[in-house]
Motif scaffolding. Structure first.
Motif, mmCIF file in Angstrom:
data_model
loop_
_atom_site.group_PDB
_atom_site.id
_atom_site.type_symbol
_atom_site.label_atom_id
_atom_site.label_comp_id
_atom_site.label_asym_id
_atom_site.label_seq_id
_atom_site.Cartn_x
_atom_site.Cartn_y
_atom_site.Cartn_z
ATOM 1 N N UNK A 265 1.252 8.548 8.560
ATOM 2 C CA UNK A 265 0.634 7.794 8.708
ATOM 3 C C UNK A 265 -0.252 7.738 7.607
ATOM 4 N N UNK A 266 -0.916 9.041 7.317
ATOM 5 C CA UNK A 266 -2.277 9.401 6.110
ATOM 6 C C UNK A 266 -1.452 9.230 4.903
ATOM 7 N N UNK A 267 -1.905 9.047 4.234
ATOM 8 C CA UNK A 267 -1.788 9.298 2.321
ATOM 9 C C UNK A 267 -2.753 9.522 1.575
ATOM 10 N N UNK A 268 -3.165 10.737 0.949
ATOM 11 C CA UNK A 268 -3.904 10.754 -0.003
ATOM 12 C C UNK A 268 -4.273 10.736 -1.385
ATOM 13 N N UNK A 269 -4.283 10.524 -2.477
ATOM 14 C CA UNK A 269 -3.766 10.185 -4.033
ATOM 15 C C UNK A 269 -5.095 10.870 -4.690
ATOM 16 N N UNK A 270 -5.062 12.691 -4.863
ATOM 17 C CA UNK A 270 -5.514 12.985 -5.359
ATOM 18 C C UNK A 270 -5.652 13.589 -7.265
ATOM 19 N N UNK A 271 -4.807 12.500 -7.730
ATOM 20 C CA UNK A 271 -4.319 12.472 -8.807
ATOM 21 C C UNK A 271 -5.157 11.416 -10.157
ATOM 22 N N UNK A 272 -5.300 10.757 -9.758
ATOM 23 C CA UNK A 272 -6.619 9.194 -10.238
ATOM 24 C C UNK A 272 -5.465 9.086 -11.471
ATOM 25 N N UNK A 273 -4.041 9.227 -11.359
ATOM 26 C CA UNK A 273 -2.626 8.104 -11.689
ATOM 27 C C UNK A 273 -1.994 7.109 -10.833
ATOM 28 N N UNK A 274 -1.539 6.207 -11.684
ATOM 29 C CA UNK A 274 -1.139 4.888 -11.122
ATOM 30 C C UNK A 274 -0.277 5.043 -10.588
ATOM 31 N N UNK A 275 1.156 6.248 -11.231
ATOM 32 C CA UNK A 275 2.406 6.220 -10.605
ATOM 33 C C UNK A 275 1.707 6.719 -9.176
ATOM 34 N N UNK A 276 1.061 7.651 -9.141
ATOM 35 C CA UNK A 276 1.151 8.513 -8.085
ATOM 36 C C UNK A 276 0.413 7.808 -6.955
ATOM 37 N N UNK A 277 -0.659 6.742 -7.160
ATOM 38 C CA UNK A 277 -1.198 5.568 -6.319
ATOM 39 C C UNK A 277 0.097 5.096 -5.479
ATOM 40 N N UNK A 278 0.807 4.245 -6.785
ATOM 41 C CA UNK A 278 1.930 3.878 -5.966
ATOM 42 C C UNK A 278 3.232 4.542 -4.883
ATOM 43 N N UNK A 279 3.499 5.749 -5.747
ATOM 44 C CA UNK A 279 4.147 6.428 -4.811
ATOM 45 C C UNK A 279 2.953 7.365 -3.327
ATOM 46 N N UNK A 281 1.286 4.783 -1.628
ATOM 47 C CA UNK A 281 1.327 4.157 -0.995
ATOM 48 C C UNK A 281 2.750 3.778 -0.570
ATOM 49 N N UNK A 282 3.456 3.979 -1.034
ATOM 50 C CA UNK A 282 5.293 3.861 -0.530
ATOM 51 C C UNK A 282 5.678 4.761 0.449
ATOM 52 N N UNK A 283 4.735 6.158 0.912
ATOM 53 C CA UNK A 283 5.096 6.983 1.541
ATOM 54 C C UNK A 283 4.357 6.650 2.722
ATOM 55 N N UNK A 284 3.714 6.070 3.210
ATOM 56 C CA UNK A 284 3.006 5.724 4.049
ATOM 57 C C UNK A 284 4.118 4.669 4.752
ATOM 58 N N UNK A 285 4.004 5.032 6.355
ATOM 59 C CA UNK A 285 4.678 4.192 7.253
ATOM 60 C C UNK A 285 4.237 2.591 7.347
ATOM 61 N N UNK A 286 5.064 1.478 6.849
ATOM 62 C CA UNK A 286 4.691 -0.224 7.129
ATOM 63 C C UNK A 286 4.055 -0.521 7.694
ATOM 64 N N UNK A 287 4.340 -0.027 9.045
ATOM 65 C CA UNK A 287 3.946 -0.836 9.301
ATOM 66 C C UNK A 287 2.458 -0.896 10.266
ATOM 67 N N UNK A 288 1.171 1.030 10.106
ATOM 68 C CA UNK A 288 0.372 1.195 9.814
ATOM 69 C C UNK A 288 0.036 2.353 9.277
ATOM 70 N N UNK A 289 0.646 2.752 8.285
ATOM 71 C CA UNK A 289 0.052 3.092 7.598
ATOM 72 C C UNK A 289 -1.313 3.023 6.192
ATOM 73 N N UNK A 290 -1.906 4.420 6.235
ATOM 74 C CA UNK A 290 -3.704 3.796 5.448
ATOM 75 C C UNK A 290 -3.141 5.164 4.425
ATOM 76 N N UNK A 291 -3.422 4.817 3.468
ATOM 77 C CA UNK A 291 -3.183 4.910 2.047
ATOM 78 C C UNK A 291 -4.920 4.591 1.018
ATOM 79 N N UNK A 292 -5.323 6.168 1.044
ATOM 80 C CA UNK A 292 -6.599 5.969 0.061
ATOM 81 C C UNK A 292 -6.441 6.487 -0.696
ATOM 82 N N UNK A 293 -6.888 5.979 -1.876
ATOM 83 C CA UNK A 293 -7.147 6.083 -3.434
ATOM 84 C C UNK A 293 -8.456 7.250 -3.555
#
Length: 388
Positions: A265-279, A281-293
């Protein structure tokens, strides 16, 4: 205090130029001017942003400088126009200003402040003015705070008053990393009770994000890191699962999607890497997932497609965890005093100001026992509460 209105001579760690060690110098700290507060720093933490400024290509105009922005101390004196603070108050500097008067400060939609970035150089991230000097040269303040000094002078819109009984050598990490991670889960992602979360990167910010997910009532919190020794620490803060990308032959977001029947449902990227941001984002459920950089990165870009969002997925950014800086820091110290959040568990070393380069080298080289006892050394923030 008998030093009010006088120049104070004290010790500070001065970075004279990029890619060179900081040097302990005797500096002069002039009295505060209008709307400024002079603070005796009692304890400070070392954050990766300080390391970035010193070693990783920060603008040459940002030197000479006193680094440091996670700290706690006591007001020594105040300048004209300061009504919020009096000598003897326990306070914490904060890198993000809160003037409380501009339309951004008055809006509940943001924690940004119109004055915040006019007072700090965009290129060097140093304050545009300083009361510190050494050997006849003005010494800049990183983030407008400059806490690797026994005394510093900060604008009152970057200082938060805290509980008079707060232990200053414990709460100092709250003024950046812990609030950033915790608030990104609670204030920005708005993690929901019973939800599933993935936190990428288990440095101090990531561990604080795990703590925030748990506080918000998440049922499943998946901690993602390439260092398996960090999982025991993550469990203390609330992680329920640990995934090491090195253990899998497929992209890590595919692993998480399989683990959660379609994505978290929610993912939080706490590294500062573009590749990790993409991971993330795509780890969240497409219907309502929230990704926070959450991770800090000024120069690199990541890729996304419109179709990544058209089904309902969203992405947000977070600075200081969405907290109105001064108000939020006061609130978080109170939560610590009420035993509602953990802080002591983030601190792994106690060192003196004269050991500041040892602390930085530990973070830079990741050659410390922190992987077993606390947050990661490199990339993800502080390892030390430096006691003066």
């Amino acid at each position: 205090m008998d030093t009010a209105g006088k120049v104070i001579k004290c010790k500070a760690a001065v970075a004279w130029e990029p890619n060179k060690p900081m040097v302990i110098e005797e500096i002069e700290v002039a009295p505060p001017q209008a709307n400024e507060v002079r603070v005796k720093i009692v304890a400070t933490s070392v954050c990766h942003s300080d390391l970035y400024h010193l070693y990783e290509g920060m603008h040459k105009d940002g030197f000479p400088v006193v680094l440091g922005h996670e700290a706690a101390g006591i007001v020594e004196s105040v300048g004209p126009g300061v009504t919020e603070f009096t000598p003897g108050d326990k306070v914490m500097p904060v890198f993000l200003a809160q003037c409380r008067d501009c339309h951004l400060c008055k809006s509940p939609k943001t924690n940004q402040c119109m004055k915040a970035w006019t007072e700090v150089s965009k290129d060097s991230l140093t304050g545009v003015d300083s009361r510190l000097s050494c050997k006849g040269k003005k010494i800049l303040l990183f983030a407008g705070t400059g806490t690797f000094s026994e005394y510093t002078v900060i604008k009152q819109n970057r200082v938060a008053k805290i509980h008079p009984d707060a232990p200053l050598d414990k709460v100092c990490p709250l003024s950046c990393g812990i609030c950033t991670g915790y608030g990104s889960a609670v204030n920005v992602a708005k993690v929901e009770e019973g939800s599933s979360c993935a936190v990428f990167g288990l440095g101090a910010v990531g561990l604080a994000a795990v703590m925030g997910c748990k506080a918000a009532g998440a049922k499943r919190i998946i901690a993602v890191d390439t260092n398996p020794e960090k999982f025991d620490k993550a469990k203390i803060f609330g992680a329920t699962d640990f995934v090491n990308p090195k253990d899998h032959s497929k992209p890590i977001h595919e692993v998480l999607v399989e683990m959660t029947n379609g994505g978290v449902d929610f993912s939080l990227e706490c590294v500062g890497s573009p590749a990790v941001v993409e991971s993330a984002l795509h780890s969240t459920i497409p219907a309502w997932g929230v990704c926070v950089i959450v991770g800090f990165n000024q120069v690199q870009k990541f890729s996304a497609l419109p179709t990544d969002f058209t089904t309902g997925r969203s992405m947000k950014g977070a600075l200081f965890g969405g907290f109105k800086s001064k108000d939020g820091l006061t609130e978080m110290v109170q939560r610590y005093m009420d035993k509602k959040i953990m802080v002591d568990e983030f601190i792994t070393h106690n060192m003196g100001l004269d050991q500041i380069m040892e602390a930085v080298d530990l973070m830079k080289a990741a050659k410390c026992p922190i992987h077993r006892k606390g947050p990661g050394c490199i990339r993800n923030h502080y390892i030390v509460a430096t006691k003066y």
